[in-house]
Design a protein around this motif. Structure first.
Motif, PDB file in Angstrom:
ATOM      1  N   GLU A   1       3.019   0.839 -14.939  1.00  6.49           N
ATOM      2  CA  GLU A   1       3.883   0.574 -16.091  1.00  6.49           C
ATOM      3  C   GLU A   1       5.122   1.468 -16.068  1.00  6.49           C
ATOM      4  O   GLU A   1       6.237   1.002 -16.314  1.00  6.49           O
ATOM      5  N   ALA A   2       4.930   2.757 -15.752  1.00  7.43           N
ATOM      6  CA  ALA A   2       6.063   3.690 -15.720  1.00  7.43           C
ATOM      7  C   ALA A   2       7.032   3.331 -14.594  1.00  7.43           C
ATOM      8  O   ALA A   2       8.255   3.380 -14.774  1.00  7.43           O
ATOM      9  N   LEU A   3       6.489   2.965 -13.430  1.00  8.23           N
ATOM     10  CA  LEU A   3       7.359   2.569 -12.316  1.00  8.23           C
ATOM     11  C   LEU A   3       8.131   1.305 -12.667  1.00  8.23           C
ATOM     12  O   LEU A   3       9.331   1.210 -12.415  1.00  8.23           O
ATOM     13  N   ALA A   4       7.448   0.351 -13.270  1.00  8.08           N
ATOM     14  CA  ALA A   4       8.107  -0.892 -13.662  1.00  8.08           C
ATOM     15  C   ALA A   4       9.256  -0.619 -14.625  1.00  8.08           C
ATOM     16  O   ALA A   4      10.341  -1.205 -14.491  1.00  8.08           O
TER      17      ALA A   4
ATOM     18  N   ASP B   1      13.144  -1.400 -13.989  1.00  7.91           N
ATOM     19  CA  ASP B   1      13.567  -2.502 -14.849  1.00  7.91           C
ATOM     20  C   ASP B   1      13.002  -3.841 -14.360  1.00  7.91           C
ATOM     21  O   ASP B   1      13.721  -4.832 -14.223  1.00  7.91           O
ATOM     22  N   VAL B   2      11.708  -3.811 -14.037  1.00 10.84           N
ATOM     23  CA  VAL B   2      10.977  -5.027 -13.660  1.00 10.84           C
ATOM     24  C   VAL B   2       9.694  -5.053 -14.478  1.00 10.84           C
ATOM     25  O   VAL B   2       9.340  -4.086 -15.137  1.00 10.84           O
ATOM     26  N   SER B   3       8.972  -6.151 -14.401  1.00  7.49           N
ATOM     27  CA  SER B   3       7.726  -6.253 -15.147  1.00  7.49           C
ATOM     28  C   SER B   3       6.600  -5.515 -14.414  1.00  7.49           C
ATOM     29  O   SER B   3       6.653  -5.330 -13.193  1.00  7.49           O
ATOM     30  N   THR B   4       5.600  -5.127 -15.169  1.00  9.79           N
ATOM     31  CA  THR B   4       4.419  -4.505 -14.577  1.00  9.79           C
ATOM     32  C   THR B   4       3.769  -5.473 -13.603  1.00  9.79           C
ATOM     33  O   THR B   4       3.303  -5.076 -12.534  1.00  9.79           O
TER      34      THR B   4
ATOM     35  N   ARG C   1       0.835  -1.213   0.000  1.00  9.82           N
ATOM     36  CA  ARG C   1       0.000   0.000   0.000  1.00  9.82           C
ATOM     37  C   ARG C   1       0.863   1.254   0.000  1.00  9.82           C
ATOM     38  O   ARG C   1       0.551   2.233  -0.676  1.00  9.82           O
ATOM     39  N   ASN C   2       1.954   1.215   0.762  1.00  9.89           N
ATOM     40  CA  ASN C   2       2.858   2.369   0.795  1.00  9.89           C
ATOM     41  C   ASN C   2       3.528   2.594  -0.554  1.00  9.89           C
ATOM     42  O   ASN C   2       3.686   3.737  -0.987  1.00  9.89           O
ATOM     43  N   VAL C   3       3.924   1.514  -1.212  1.00 12.04           N
ATOM     44  CA  VAL C   3       4.523   1.629  -2.547  1.00 12.04           C
ATOM     45  C   VAL C   3       3.508   2.251  -3.505  1.00 12.04           C
ATOM     46  O   VAL C   3       3.830   3.169  -4.270  1.00 12.04           O
ATOM     47  N   ALA C   4       2.264   1.785  -3.452  1.00 11.78           N
ATOM     48  CA  ALA C   4       1.216   2.307  -4.332  1.00 11.78           C
ATOM     49  C   ALA C   4       0.972   3.793  -4.066  1.00 11.78           C
ATOM     50  O   ALA C   4       0.859   4.596  -5.005  1.00 11.78           O
ATOM     51  N   LYS C   5       0.896   4.175  -2.784  1.00 14.75           N
ATOM     52  CA  LYS C   5       0.670   5.590  -2.440  1.00 14.75           C
ATOM     53  C   LYS C   5       1.816   6.462  -2.932  1.00 14.75           C
ATOM     54  O   LYS C   5       1.590   7.546  -3.467  1.00 14.75           O
TER      55      LYS C   5
END
Length: 64
Positions: A38-41, A45-48, A24-28
């Motif tokens: 997608e942009a964070l991935a 350099d990881v998959s969505t 949840r913290n990562v999402a926030k």
């Protein structure tokens, strides 16, 4: 380590609630930075799907 689960570290104990809270913290944080999964991935350099799994509390990200 052969046979070890990806994202598993024997020295760190995680519970379901701690991985959900982390997700949840990562999402926030991602949303506050106005990034899509997608942009964070792409930046990490990881998959969505990996980002989705972290945010959903199914995986714990590696700190390596």
């Amino acid at each position: 380590m052969e046979g070890a689960k990806a994202g598993y570290c024997p020295h760190v104990k995680t519970t379901a609630s701690s991985s959900i809270r982390l997700g949840r913290n990562v999402a926030k944080l991602r949303q506050s930075l106005k990034l899509t999964q997608e942009a964070l991935a792409e930046k990490l350099d990881v998959s969505t799907r990996h980002v989705q799994s972290i945010e959903g509390g199914l995986r714990v990200p590696s700190l390596a």
